[in-house]
Design a protein around this motif. Structure first.
Motif, PDB file in Angstrom:
ATOM      1  N   VAL A 421       0.879  -1.082  -0.027  1.00  0.00           N
ATOM      2  CA  VAL A 421       0.039  -0.034   0.057  1.00  0.00           C
ATOM      3  C   VAL A 421       0.907   1.163   0.113  1.00  0.00           C
ATOM      4  O   VAL A 421       0.412   2.517  -0.682  1.00  0.00           O
ATOM      5  CB  VAL A 421      -0.850  -0.006   1.229  1.00  0.00           C
ATOM      6  CG1 VAL A 421      -1.772   1.300   1.180  1.00  0.00           C
ATOM      7  CG2 VAL A 421      -1.998  -1.165   1.005  1.00  0.00           C
ATOM      8  N   LEU A 426      -2.193   5.140  -0.804  1.00  0.00           N
ATOM      9  CA  LEU A 426      -3.621   4.293  -0.264  1.00  0.00           C
ATOM     10  C   LEU A 426      -4.839   4.562  -1.214  1.00  0.00           C
ATOM     11  O   LEU A 426      -5.546   3.747  -1.425  1.00  0.00           O
ATOM     12  CB  LEU A 426      -3.776   5.221   0.966  1.00  0.00           C
ATOM     13  CG  LEU A 426      -5.360   4.854   1.786  1.00  0.00           C
ATOM     14  CD1 LEU A 426      -5.255   3.304   2.088  1.00  0.00           C
ATOM     15  CD2 LEU A 426      -5.485   5.347   2.834  1.00  0.00           C
ATOM     16  N   TYR A 481      -7.487   2.526   6.222  1.00  0.00           N
ATOM     17  CA  TYR A 481      -7.780   1.465   5.171  1.00  0.00           C
ATOM     18  C   TYR A 481      -9.078   0.970   5.062  1.00  0.00           C
ATOM     19  O   TYR A 481      -9.604   0.630   4.154  1.00  0.00           O
ATOM     20  CB  TYR A 481      -6.896   0.285   5.733  1.00  0.00           C
ATOM     21  CG  TYR A 481      -5.368   0.579   5.865  1.00  0.00           C
ATOM     22  CD1 TYR A 481      -4.472   0.644   4.812  1.00  0.00           C
ATOM     23  CD2 TYR A 481      -4.812   0.841   7.055  1.00  0.00           C
ATOM     24  CE1 TYR A 481      -3.170   1.157   4.764  1.00  0.00           C
ATOM     25  CE2 TYR A 481      -3.568   1.275   7.100  1.00  0.00           C
ATOM     26  CZ  TYR A 481      -2.486   1.278   5.987  1.00  0.00           C
ATOM     27  OH  TYR A 481      -1.224   1.707   6.161  1.00  0.00           O
TER      28      TYR A 481
END
Length: 491
Positions: A421, A426, A481
């Motif tokens: 990531v 992100l 997340y």
């Protein structure tokens, strides 16, 4: 023996050194020259026979008369053949062990003065009588007595020397006239048992305070004997149950008080199982029955008490006792109470429950290891919630969080996913990677997180994962997340 520590053995007459003594007399040793000077021919004062005596002996006695009149130093029995001489005094063979120092048996390490060899059987080390008898003695296959083996039969069964000498000879038992092998007047096993049981009853009836218990004890012994008269262990069986009747004698004043429920109350199920024969005897002879349902309930009560005793010195002792009282007030069978209480005590020990409620997730982890305890624990959780005011509840069905099977491997996987990531950013991270991060972090299957039935409730401050009635608050570290994953799911 006359021995000088520096020069060696010497004569008590002349003091000269010598290899062997020519004559031993009253503890003194004489060489050949001194023997001629100190000893002379004489006549025995008892039999007038010829002998050799010391010149200072005014009343000489020959060796034959000395042997015929001497007695054992210990038991004072006649000793025609001495087993040992102690200061000139004879000791019979039976008393020799009392004058020897105890030594250790070469085979069984038993310390005893009775040690000997047996070259005829190939035993040259000094062994005790018990080890020695293993070579020479056995239970005879004919007369069933433990005796010296005379020979072995066709099937290598032992036959004692007496039965070998009188092979084929039989005699009638003096008690019941049954034919017995061998000669003599030995009794059969049943008659020996009868005499042994009668003697035991005669000696033990005096210990009972109540006459009716003594009669009951006597009848029980006869009953046990009648079941198997030829059993060699009849006497041992009778003796093993004497304590049962002693306790009956102490607990009951009258035979009318002896009932099944009273026996269960006094003895308990464990003691009644140990004394099964007396229980059967009372049922057959006096129609006193202990019902199986009552024994089952009493057994459950005993197990409940064991659980309470085990929790006595624990931090959850007060909680378990209060829960037990609530269970007693409810219309539950003793078995159900025992199951509820045992499960609650096991969970308290696992979670180390004290004055405060158990930690978050402790119940879920316990149920994951023991899923069958869920139904039993639900009542305990409700009790803690209502009586203590604790904020606890049972997890939803199928909602228990599974523990990580390999935490080290999961941490390594999570680190690799987070690095992916970070490499892409992100906003550009694939939905599959974000779902894997949430799956590994929460300990849930990836299919559960990726499922269309999963729902994320997003607020400005929190993100909550919902699955059915289960709600999991996402930690702050995972919130970015989860928010991104929820956005991609909604799209």
């Amino acid at each position: 023996m006359s021995v000088d520590s520096k020069f060696g053995r010497y004569c008590d007459g002349c003091g000269r050194l010598m290899e062997t003594a020519h004559k031993l007399h009253l503890g003194n040793e004489y060489c050949g020259g001194c023997y001629k000077r100190f000893f002379r021919a004489a006549s025995c004062v008892l039999c007038a026979g010829k002998t050799v005596a010391h010149k200072n002996d005014m009343e000489p006695v020959c060796s034959a008369c000395t042997t015929a009149t001497r007695t054992c130093l210990r038991c004072e029995k006649p000793v025609p053949r001495a087993g040992l001489l102690v200061d000139g005094r004879a000791v019979c063979p039976s008393c020799v062990p009392y004058f020897k120092e105890p030594e250790k048996c070469a085979r069984c390490d038993r310390v005893t003065p009775r040690l000997s060899t047996m070259p005829s059987a190939g035993v040259f080390e000094r062994i005790c009588d018990s080890c020695r008898n293993r070579h020479t003695h056995a239970t005879c296959s004919l007369c069933r007595k433990y005796r010296k083996v005379g020979r072995r039969g066709e099937g290598a069964e032992p036959i004692c020397t007496d039965c070998v000498r009188n092979e084929g000879v039989t005699h009638a038992c003096p008690g019941c006239s049954v034919e017995m092998p061998g000669k003599g007047t030995s009794r059969c096993r049943a008659c020996l048992n009868r005499a042994a049981v009668d003697r035991e009853v005669r000696l033990t009836t005096t210990i009972f305070e109540h006459e009716w218990v003594a009669v009951l004890w006597s009848r029980f012994a006869d009953w046990v004997y009648g079941r198997s008269p030829g059993n060699p262990k009849v006497l041992d069986i009778v003796r093993s149950h004497q304590g049962f009747f002693e306790r009956v004698d102490a607990a009951f004043e009258s035979a009318l008080d002896l009932t099944g429920s009273a026996l269960l109350r006094v003895f308990g199920t464990a003691a009644l199982r140990r004394h099964l024969l007396p229980v059967q005897f009372l049922a057959e002879q006096l129609d006193i029955h202990v019902h199986s349902e009552a024994k089952s309930d009493a057994s459950e009560i005993d197990r409940i008490n064991e659980t309470l005793i085990a929790a006595k010195h624990s931090s959850w002792n007060e909680l378990i006792h209060a829960y037990h009282q609530v269970l007693l007030d409810s219309p539950l069978a003793p078995r159900s109470i025992r199951m509820y209480l045992a499960t609650a005590a096991a969970f308290c020990a696992h979670a180390d429950v004290g004055m405060n409620a158990w930690s978050h997730g402790a119940l879920e982890r316990y149920l994951n290891d023991k899923p069958g305890a869920k139904n039993n624990l639900s009542r305990f959780v409700s009790f803690c919630k209502s009586s203590r005011g604790w904020d606890v509840q049972m997890p939803a069905k199928g909602a228990a969080v599974q523990p990580l099977p390999d935490p080290v491997r999961s941490a390594r996987t999570l680190r690799e996913l987070l690095q992916k990531v970070e490499a892409t950013g992100l906003q550009n991270a694939p939905r599959d990677v974000l779902g894997a991060i949430l799956s590994v972090s929460l300990g849930l299957p990836k299919s559960t997180v990726m499922s269309s039935t999963a729902d994320f409730q997003v607020t400005p401050d929190t993100v909550t994962f919902c699955r059915g009635s289960e709600k999991i608050l996402i930690p702050n570290e995972l919130e970015p997340y989860a928010r991104r994953f929820a956005e991609m799911t909604i799209k």
